[in-house]
Design an enzyme around this catalytic site. Structure first.
Site, PDB file in Angstrom:
ATOM      1  N   ASP A 112       0.836  -1.211   0.000  1.00 42.99           N
ATOM      2  CA  ASP A 112       0.000   0.000   0.000  1.00 42.99           C
ATOM      3  C   ASP A 112       0.863   1.251   0.000  1.00 42.99           C
ATOM      4  O   ASP A 112       2.002   1.234   0.443  1.00 42.99           O
ATOM      5  CB  ASP A 112      -0.846   0.071   1.275  1.00 42.99           C
ATOM      6  CG  ASP A 112      -1.764  -1.103   1.408  1.00 42.99           C
ATOM      7  OD1 ASP A 112      -2.156  -1.675   0.383  1.00 42.99           O
ATOM      8  OD2 ASP A 112      -2.078  -1.450   2.566  1.00 42.99           O
TER       9      ASP A 112
HETATM   10  N1  URA Z   1      -1.267  -5.907   4.043  1.00 41.15           N
HETATM   11  C1  URA Z   1      -1.667  -4.629   4.063  1.00 41.15           C
HETATM   12  O1  URA Z   1      -2.636  -4.297   4.732  1.00 41.15           O
HETATM   13  N2  URA Z   1      -0.995  -3.728   3.339  1.00 41.15           N
HETATM   14  C2  URA Z   1       0.087  -4.044   2.586  1.00 41.15           C
HETATM   15  O2  URA Z   1       0.674  -3.179   1.946  1.00 41.15           O
HETATM   16  C3  URA Z   1       0.495  -5.382   2.586  1.00 41.15           C
HETATM   17  C4  URA Z   1      -0.193  -6.294   3.319  1.00 41.15           C
END
Ligand code: URA
Length: 256
Positions: free
Chosen positions: A110
């Site tokens: 993310d």
């Molecule tokens: N889980 C999440 O919530 N975000 C990420 O970037 C990777 C795994």
């Protein structure tokens, strides 16, 4: 053209690697004015070309032999895991300025998650690493608003129900904080650190797993991808090529 492209490769080398001619013969082709770069005839042997340059010999386009390339990036927060962004935000590919070949992220982190991200142009490896059936483990360090009790850890270990189905059992280790309430004496909502290992790769999975059991993730960092770990050695925003051993390990994990 890339005369000023420090990271580029010499034109005669690129022609030779592409199988157009031997290095010596490629030099002759250049000197004879038979080679164009982006439509301009090039006769200087020192000319460097980048991956984006269009090369032709006698009007025929040259397909560059790129080979397979593998990198590990320590992604900072506020960078998007994508090759381009219509909103103009910084992408992980923007961070890899000196890499001449086009590489693509394996899965995604993310915008607000940091940590280890593999980038490669090996399509088959990418496909397999992202497929849950190969069970490649990813470990996340999770800063969460506590206190986090034993029951919460147990729920994560059992799998929690999300809108896209129940998650596979996660491995969960408490790094700081404890469940016996001692943190409560210090602060009402102590920040706790956990390490969570999953092998699925659903969208915002870790954040959603915690939300589903009533906790807010304050900070999230991926600290392991398969056998790749990089504690404190790869600075935020830095990247490095994978070693031959690391590539072999990754590929063999997914049957390649
Ligand atoms: N889980 C999440 O919530 N975000 C990420 O970037 C990777 C795994």
């Amino acid at each position: 053209m890339a005369q000023d492209n420090e990271g580029g490769e010499r034109l005669q080398k690129v022609l030779a690697q592409a199988g157009v001619a031997s290095r010596r013969h490629a030099e002759q082709l250049i000197v004879d004015g038979r080679v164009t770069v982006n439509g301009n005839t090039v006769t200087a042997l020192g000319t460097k070309v980048g991956i984006q340059d269009r090369i032709e010999v006698d009007g025929q386009s040259v397909q560059r032999a790129e080979g397979l390339h593998y990198y590990l990036l320590n992604k900072p927060v506020s960078v998007i895991t994508s090759a381009s962004d219509p909103q103009g935000r910084l992408t992980v590919v923007d961070l890899m300025r000196d890499v001449q070949v086009r590489v693509y992220p394996v899965g995604r982190l993310d915008y607000d998650t940091s940590g280890l991200l593999v980038l490669t142009n090996d399509g088959e490896l990418t496909h397999r690493l992202m497929h849950p059936s190969y069970g490649v483990e990813k470990t996340y360090r999770v800063w969460v608003q506590g206190p986090v009790g034993i029951n919460a850890l147990e729920s994560l270990r059992q799998g929690v129900l999300l809108e896209d189905g129940k998650t596979a059992p996660a491995k969960v280790v408490r790094v700081s904080g404890n469940s016996n309430g001692s943190n409560l004496k210090l602060k009402k909502d102590p920040l706790e650190i956990l390490e969570v290992t999953i092998h699925e790769g659903r969208n915002r999975q870790v954040r959603r797993m915690f939300a589903a059991i009533g906790y807010t993730v304050v900070k999230l960092e991926r600290i392991r991808f398969g056998s790749l770990t990089e504690e404190n050695t790869l600075l935020s925003g830095a990247y490095r090529p994978l070693s031959i051993r690391e590539i072999k390990d990754l590929r063999s994990k997914v049957g390649l």
